[in-house]
Design an enzyme around this catalytic site. Structure first.
Site, short mmCIF file in Angstrom:
data_model
loop_
_atom_site.label_atom_id
_atom_site.label_comp_id
_atom_site.label_asym_id
_atom_site.label_seq_id
_atom_site.Cartn_x
_atom_site.Cartn_y
_atom_site.Cartn_z
N TYR A 152 1.00 11.37 -0.08
CA TYR A 152 2.04 10.99 0.88
C TYR A 152 2.66 12.25 1.49
O TYR A 152 3.17 13.10 0.76
CB TYR A 152 3.08 10.15 0.14
N ASP A 237 4.65 7.26 -9.66
CA ASP A 237 5.29 6.61 -8.53
C ASP A 237 4.57 5.28 -8.35
O ASP A 237 3.43 5.23 -7.88
CB ASP A 237 5.16 7.50 -7.29
N ILE A 239 5.58 2.56 -6.56
CA ILE A 239 6.30 1.76 -5.56
C ILE A 239 5.45 0.70 -4.88
O ILE A 239 5.99 -0.21 -4.24
CB ILE A 239 6.99 2.63 -4.49
N LYS A 276 8.56 -1.26 -0.48
CA LYS A 276 7.20 -1.69 -0.18
C LYS A 276 6.91 -3.07 -0.73
O LYS A 276 6.38 -3.94 -0.04
CB LYS A 276 6.19 -0.69 -0.74
#
Lengths: 443, 459
Positions: A152, A237, A239, A276
């Site tokens: 990202y 992470d 998410i 998300k």
């Protein structure tokens, strides 16, 4: 010039360097979109936004729930008697009901194969704030975290800007569909140590952004074992955990750590958010969940810099604790995402465009290497400008994800309606058939 | 390669294992006592009354009335839910344009319409807490210092220093001249830092003051602007209590007004920190604002705001509320009026008595936690409770003071009782403290504003 210099010296280095990351091409495509937005009826020649990882597929479900649950708001006649109490609540522990609801939700997303402790739920300013906070807790300036690439783009800012920590990429390649291996991590780790870089941990995004793939259980186990051996942290992470195309099938580090002998929980931390999975990025709900008590304590103190609005905590506590609603939401969301993914990827198959097969996410990783004039990033950027300006699709060039080989693009598909998706697919198909590629459509 | 053994200390960052979070301050001891045994009129009538929390709870009736009349302000009412999706998806760090416009307008109204604020300079942050930290990140390097007049808000130690590694250098203000911020105090602080080889990047002023509750006069404001221009350092003005100034006092003068008149002032040095936590009583909503006259700072702070944006659900509500001119005008006026009334009752009653501490089960805040260099001062909050609780609080103070006076009359010198673990002890002399107190309050040229008067415990 002298005036400019003087102006510059007035500010800190952080304020005047590039650490904010906004000079990346990632953001250029947004400008093109902003200037000429596609609309299915009003502007069919506009640019279709496929560079924004948003989940817009299930608002109908949430809106229906809102209408049926007026007490969730502190502004309705049914809920206003709580307005004062909520408006003055600023305890950085967060509303108990909120923490409990988030913990329960996280468990459901993992098929209830693990339970989460509400007392380890710590708020932050979105996942953006969560990632920065965890770095402040774990790394001193100059320390490094290993991060598999492609990753990202905003990690450069979130992990390294104000913290002054560094990212050491673990390059994954197309040779094995960009799968992460323990060997690759180990190699990157050793190399870093040889360069006298102090590696404090490994940060994984699982499901992956930009790939949309999830880690195999065995790989995750191997990585948990690895960090324990080196006594470094593992930040996961997660998410996108509820964006798996098969509901509740996501294998989390929370599950795997229980299967690894002698796993030191002090090394394991999860980053979460509702941006998300629920499609609510505006509400800035970031979560730091750590198995390390000292980290929970420190992150909680730091959360003062980015608490979740108590108005939103209150609303979400009600939404997430409605079990029936959540069960249905998770199931529907997975179905709709899967349908979108299949529609697009099957369409691409017809024009022989390949992509990395994935089982989660709001995007997929498309292979346009064959369309490059040469296998360089310059060529990729050139191709990208054509796609944005002529084909009018704002997809994201692999370069902005720090990928090690050119020709790959991330394509977001959950931030638009069905009509727009069809137009987008038609445009891609038309482009690869008549563009500088030599593809022929399959019969 | 053999793995290095790291104990917990080495496993975490230095920031995580140090005490830069500031929670070891006595400021928080009283909170802990309160948390263990909070007062409730029926369930815990002997509990601790919270007077250490600067909150404004006096006008929620007005807000609730407004909410019932304006259902579209919420994205969760039948009238507002059609906006839910757009608002929930909006994450642009510029913020909703209507939110920025409403905040700019509100800030202008709070200053009596004497200045206008530009919505494009409004930048969000995670409460004033986040705003201060952002300012420090933008303006200073690790090791640089900000000058701060004492006494100051205990949280600044964390907000300005913890993750930024910036230092705070005190500008010593004294009770003998009502804690005035004098040119010589500023100069002395600046020179001290210079001598210690510390680079001063700015001056942070809280006006109205926390914990003093007073407002700065025009002369002082101008002197400050002059000082920072001369030294070419930044001025960060924390004006979060701007709307809490009582109607009896001279008008609050904002630095934004002073610089309008000062053509020599370099505006690139001027920045305002604002919040809705005190003026509106919404600390839970985390609405922090950075307003800078320096374009590069606006730009940088805006990028940093990603770490602490205001929830769009809240932006939408606030935009609606604060663009209702009639409501805002009425709210500001009523709020001042009620704070003024509360202030009057308190100061009149306090004039008869002395300060209390933990024994009386009132959580007031010791002056040392505000870095007050003179012992014996306490901050007393009074806007965070209803009228009944206030009466209980006052009666406890009076009873305690009678007890002290009785003991004094009997010739007993009060034993030094430690109120907390540190070395600050409250000791009361045999002098007639109420006379002293009366003289202190009437001497003050700027009567404390309603929020929180700083009252002396002893001479």
């Amino acid at each position: 010039m002298a005036v400019e210099n003087r102006k510059q010296q007035l500010l800190s280095r952080i304020a005047t360097n590039d650490g904010h990351g906004e000079n990346s091409p990632y953001f250029h495509g947004w400008d093109a979109y902003e200037k000429n937005r596609f609309h299915p009826t009003q502007n069919r020649n506009g640019v279709i936004q496929m560079g924004l990882a948003e989940n817009q597929l299930c608002f109908d479900l949430i809106e229906k729930w809102i209408k049926e649950n007026p007490k969730a708001s502190i502004c309705t006649p049914e809920g206003v008697n709580e307005f004062k109490e909520i408006a003055i609540f600023q305890d950085y522990h967060g509303l108990k009901a909120f923490r409990e609801a988030v913990a329960k939700f996280m468990g459901k997303v993992r098929g209830n194969r693990v339970t989460f402790d509400p007392n380890r739920i710590v708020m932050s300013g979105g996942a953006t704030g969560a990632n920065e906070t965890i770095m402040f807790c774990l790394a001193d300036p100059g320390d490094a975290f290993l991060v598999p690439s492609p990753y990202y783009p905003a990690f450069d800012r979130d992990l390294g800007w104000r913290t002054r920590a560094q990212i050491v990429p673990v390059n994954c390649s197309s040779s094995n569909d960009f799968q992460l291996t323990r060997a690759a991590v180990e190699e990157a780790y050793e190399k870093a140590l040889e360069s006298n870089i102090n590696v404090k941990g490994l940060l994984l995004t699982n499901p992956s952004n930009p790939l949309g793939t999830t880690l195999e259980r065995e790989t995750l186990k191997a990585l948990v074992t690895f960090v324990n051996e080196k006594n470094i942290h593992l930040v996961c992470d997660e998410i996108y955990s509820a964006t798996t195309f098969t509901p509740s099938r996501f294998v989390s580090v929370a599950e795997v750590m229980q299967e690894v002998e002698h796993c030191n929980p002090d090394l394991i931390h999860i980053i979460y958010s509702l941006s998300k999975d629920l499609g609510l990025p505006g509400f800035r709900v970031g979560i730091v969940y750590s198995y390390n008590d000292a980290v929970v304590s420190c992150a909680r103190k730091m959360s003062s810099f980015g608490l979740v609005s108590s108005q939103s905590q209150h609303f979400l506590a009600a939404l997430l604790s409605d079990e029936e609603f959540i069960d249905n939401f998770l199931s529907e969301s997975s179905k709709r995402l899967a349908k979108r993914y299949r529609f697009l990827t099957e369409g691409l198959k017809k024009v022989r465009v390949s992509y990395v097969e994935s089982d989660a996410g709001l995007f997929f990783w498309m292979d346009l290497r064959r369309l490059l004039m040469e296998q360089t990033f310059d060529a990729e950027l050139e191709l990208w400008r054509v796609i944005v300006d002529d084909v009018k699709l704002n997809v994201s060039p692999g370069y902005s994800f720090h990928v090690s080989e050119p020709g790959w693009f991330r394509v977001c598909f959950a931030n638009m309606d069905d009509e727009t998706v069809k137009v987008a697919l038609n445009r891609i198909q038309a482009f690869v058939q008549t563009g500088n590629g030599t593809t022929e459509a399959s019969p | 390669m053999v793995a290095q053994f790291r104990d917990q200390d080495q496993l975490l960052s230095k920031m995580a294992t140090g005490n830069g979070h500031g929670e070891d301050s006595p400021y928080f001891d009283g909170w802990k006592a309160y948390d263990k045994d909070p007062y409730h009129p029926t369930e815990r009538p002997n509990g601790v009354i919270q007077m250490g929390l600067a909150e404004n709870q006096l006008c929620f009736d007005l807000i609730q009335e407004w909410l019932m009349k304006n259902p579209e302000a919420s994205i969760c009412t039948p009238d507002g839910v059609e906006n839910f999706k757009d608002i929930a998806l909006f994450q642009d760090y510029h913020g909703l344009p209507e939110f920025r416009e409403a905040i700019a307008k509100f800030m202008g109204k709070v200053r009596g319409g004497r200045v206008k604020f530009n919505p494009d300079r409004i930048v969000m942050s995670g409460g004033a807490t986040g705003a201060h930290e952002t300012m420090a990140f933008c303006l200073a390097e690790p090791g640089d210092a900000f000058l701060v007049p004492t006494p100051y808000y205990a949280g600044f130690d964390r907000d300005l220093r913890w993750r930024t590694r910036v230092q705070l250098a005190p500008v010593v203000c004294e009770s003998c001249n009502n804690f005035k911020i004098t040119k010589s105090a500023l100069e002395a602080a600046y020179e001290n830092a210079k001598e210690a080889n510390i680079r001063v990047k700015g001056l942070l002023i809280t006006n109205p003051s926390n914990p003093l509750g007073n407002i700065l006069d025009r002369e002082t404001l101008k002197g400050i602007v002059s000082f920072i221009n001369e030294k070419n350092i930044h001025l960060v003005c924390d004006e979060i209590y701007a709307a809490t100034v009582s109607t009896n006092q001279p008008n609050f003068i904002s630095f934004s007004e002073v610089i309008e008149e000062d053509i020599e002032c370099n505006r690139d040095l001027i920045h305002i920190v604002y919040s809705l936590s005190k003026d509106m009583g919404f600390p839970g909503f985390r609405v922090g604002i950075v307003y800078s006259y320096n374009d590069a700072v606006v730009n940088c702070a805006r990028k940093m705001s990603s770490f602490g944006l205001v929830s769009t659900q809240t932006q939408h509500l606030i935009a609606s509320m604060l663009s209702d001119d009639e409501f805002v005008d009425r709210f500001i006026a009523k709020s001042k009026e009620r704070l003024e009334t509360r202030h009057k009752v308190f100061t009149q009653e306090l004039a008869r008595v002395e300060i209390s501490c933990f024994e009386v089960k009132l959580n007031v805040s010791p002056g040392s936690s505000f870095h007050c260099l003179e012992p014996g001062w306490f901050r007393v909050c009074f806007a965070n409770m209803d009228d009944n609780t206030m009466e209980v609080a006052l009666s406890r103070i009076k009873a305690f003071m009678h007890q002290i006076k009785d003991q004094n009359r009997e010739g007993k010198v009060l034993a030094k009782k430690p109120c907390r673990q540190s070395s600050l002890k409250l000791s009361l002399s045999r002098r007639r403290v109420d006379d002293f107190l009366m003289s202190q309050i009437s001497m003050s040229p700027h009567s404390p504003t309603p929020q929180s008067p700083l009252v002396p415990a002893r001479n």
